[in-house]
Design a protein around this motif. Sequence first.
Motif, PDB file in Angstrom:
ATOM      1  N   VAL B  36      13.223  31.570 -19.000  1.00 43.01           N
ATOM      2  CA  VAL B  36      14.368  32.326 -19.525  1.00 43.01           C
ATOM      3  C   VAL B  36      14.634  33.570 -18.667  1.00 43.01           C
ATOM      4  O   VAL B  36      15.762  33.802 -18.223  1.00 43.01           O
ATOM      5  N   VAL B  37      13.595  34.372 -18.411  1.00 41.87           N
ATOM      6  CA  VAL B  37      13.788  35.626 -17.657  1.00 41.87           C
ATOM      7  C   VAL B  37      14.233  35.340 -16.226  1.00 41.87           C
ATOM      8  O   VAL B  37      15.267  35.829 -15.769  1.00 41.87           O
ATOM      9  N   VAL B  38      13.444  34.534 -15.519  1.00 44.99           N
ATOM     10  CA  VAL B  38      13.764  34.238 -14.118  1.00 44.99           C
ATOM     11  C   VAL B  38      15.088  33.491 -14.036  1.00 44.99           C
ATOM     12  O   VAL B  38      15.923  33.769 -13.168  1.00 44.99           O
ATOM     13  N   GLY B  39      15.304  32.570 -14.978  1.00 44.06           N
ATOM     14  CA  GLY B  39      16.534  31.784 -14.965  1.00 44.06           C
ATOM     15  C   GLY B  39      17.781  32.642 -15.094  1.00 44.06           C
ATOM     16  O   GLY B  39      18.722  32.507 -14.312  1.00 44.06           O
ATOM     17  N   LYS B  98       1.203  39.918  -8.955  1.00 43.18           N
ATOM     18  CA  LYS B  98       2.232  39.434  -9.876  1.00 43.18           C
ATOM     19  C   LYS B  98       2.724  40.549 -10.793  1.00 43.18           C
ATOM     20  O   LYS B  98       3.938  40.723 -10.961  1.00 43.18           O
ATOM     21  N   ILE B  99       1.779  41.326 -11.362  1.00 41.46           N
ATOM     22  CA  ILE B  99       2.179  42.420 -12.253  1.00 41.46           C
ATOM     23  C   ILE B  99       3.022  43.428 -11.484  1.00 41.46           C
ATOM     24  O   ILE B  99       4.038  43.933 -11.980  1.00 41.46           O
ATOM     25  N   PHE B 100       2.618  43.702 -10.238  1.00 45.01           N
ATOM     26  CA  PHE B 100       3.375  44.617  -9.386  1.00 45.01           C
ATOM     27  C   PHE B 100       4.777  44.074  -9.151  1.00 45.01           C
ATOM     28  O   PHE B 100       5.773  44.793  -9.280  1.00 45.01           O
ATOM     29  N   LEU B 101       4.877  42.763  -8.832  1.00 47.38           N
ATOM     30  CA  LEU B 101       6.181  42.167  -8.560  1.00 47.38           C
ATOM     31  C   LEU B 101       7.056  42.131  -9.811  1.00 47.38           C
ATOM     32  O   LEU B 101       8.273  42.297  -9.737  1.00 47.38           O
ATOM     33  N   VAL B 102       6.455  41.916 -10.977  1.00 48.83           N
ATOM     34  CA  VAL B 102       7.233  41.923 -12.224  1.00 48.83           C
ATOM     35  C   VAL B 102       7.785  43.327 -12.462  1.00 48.83           C
ATOM     36  O   VAL B 102       8.950  43.489 -12.851  1.00 48.83           O
ATOM     37  N   ALA B 103       6.956  44.355 -12.189  1.00 49.36           N
ATOM     38  CA  ALA B 103       7.422  45.731 -12.365  1.00 49.36           C
ATOM     39  C   ALA B 103       8.562  46.037 -11.389  1.00 49.36           C
ATOM     40  O   ALA B 103       9.615  46.558 -11.788  1.00 49.36           O
ATOM     41  N   VAL B 104       8.354  45.691 -10.119  1.00 49.33           N
ATOM     42  CA  VAL B 104       9.394  45.911  -9.113  1.00 49.33           C
ATOM     43  C   VAL B 104      10.637  45.088  -9.454  1.00 49.33           C
ATOM     44  O   VAL B 104      11.775  45.552  -9.342  1.00 49.33           O
ATOM     45  N   ILE B 145      12.117  38.675  -5.111  1.00 50.87           N
ATOM     46  CA  ILE B 145      11.026  39.296  -5.858  1.00 50.87           C
ATOM     47  C   ILE B 145      10.579  38.408  -7.012  1.00 50.87           C
ATOM     48  O   ILE B 145       9.377  38.180  -7.222  1.00 50.87           O
ATOM     49  N   TRP B 146      11.525  37.866  -7.773  1.00 48.82           N
ATOM     50  CA  TRP B 146      11.154  37.065  -8.933  1.00 48.82           C
ATOM     51  C   TRP B 146      10.539  35.728  -8.533  1.00 48.82           C
ATOM     52  O   TRP B 146       9.614  35.245  -9.172  1.00 48.82           O
ATOM     53  N   CYS B 147      11.035  35.112  -7.436  1.00 45.61           N
ATOM     54  CA  CYS B 147      10.384  33.891  -6.951  1.00 45.61           C
ATOM     55  C   CYS B 147       8.982  34.230  -6.464  1.00 45.61           C
ATOM     56  O   CYS B 147       8.046  33.434  -6.604  1.00 45.61           O
ATOM     57  N   GLY B 148       8.823  35.415  -5.885  1.00 44.63           N
ATOM     58  CA  GLY B 148       7.496  35.867  -5.467  1.00 44.63           C
ATOM     59  C   GLY B 148       6.557  36.019  -6.648  1.00 44.63           C
ATOM     60  O   GLY B 148       5.377  35.650  -6.576  1.00 44.63           O
ATOM     61  N   ALA B 149       7.106  36.543  -7.765  1.00 49.75           N
ATOM     62  CA  ALA B 149       6.285  36.697  -8.967  1.00 49.75           C
ATOM     63  C   ALA B 149       5.852  35.328  -9.495  1.00 49.75           C
ATOM     64  O   ALA B 149       4.713  35.144  -9.934  1.00 49.75           O
TER      65      ALA B 149
END
Lengths: 168, 163
Positions: B36-39, B98-104, B145-149
């Motif tokens: 849902v979020v990434v989509g 991952k947590i870093f990327l979600v924050a960014v 960023i989100w694909c990276g997460a």
Amino acid sequence: MTEADILQLFNNSWLGITVREVRWLFGAGETLHFIGLSMLIGAMIVVDLRLLGVWKRIPISAVLPFTKIAIAGFAINVISGLAFFCSNPFNYWSNPAFKLKMFLIVLAGLNVLWFELAERKKVVGLAVGGDTAIDTKINAGLSLTLWILIIIFGRLLPTFEGATSLFS
Amino acid sequence: MGFLAWLEATGLGTWVRESNFGYPIVLAAHSVGMGVVVGIILMLSARVLGFAKRLPVNTFEVLFTVAWVGFAVNAISGVLLFLGNASHLAVNAPFLIKIFLVAVGGIAAWALANALRDENGALVGENWTGPTSKAKALAVANILIWCGAVLAGRLIGYTISYF
């Protein structure tokens, strides 16, 4: 040709051999599979919410291009999914969660067919501000429900590996 | 007992780790929330980059709410997952990345939405003249960023010693 023979064909395919041999391919495939599912569910949320009656002032033809993104996401997942399956077909085929997931995908595909054959031309002709018919709403609701269930059962595959049924 | 071990020993942490249903249910919720979020962020980025030009951007006001629900599901399921395996996750590089990327990514998503608001704070609508280069750059950044997460999240499973 027995079921085992067919599974063996998948097992011995170039895809199966390659994914087993090049170790990082499976993980790369999983990442693509998650991105594909995000594209699919994101696009379906946009389209199905409109079909369910949100944003009535927007003509439905304005959201329908997102079905192309859904198809692209689905294609990514068919290819990556095939790669997973070929790498270990006997394992997947004996997993009850896998069979249920495949069955749900068939149902979701039939639901798409229903939309394309019957609903699309109805909704494209809808006046701005008009409400969609109840069968359009059912189709959209089924779409969201099925794709979310498919995500869930995909995630449950490792849990049911080797199980004889979903309830054992 | 260290803090992380204490977290793992809590009722919730133990339930996630040891029950037959805990871990699968929480992970399944986390997968749906991720979709849902990434989509939705991917759909916004696609719109900004020129896809489906006839869809007014302000339809995303509702979609942001949906995305926030997905994010809440993932924050909760994420905390539960962490409780189940805190001492191993806290030192797992893909998890920390991952947590870093979600924050960014959260900041990038906010920045993208912000770049799409008019002087009154409302998302642009039918009169929009199109994205600035800043908005387009932010759309690309969000996708990466989100694909990276997602990638980092997948790598957790391959690099952690579970339970």
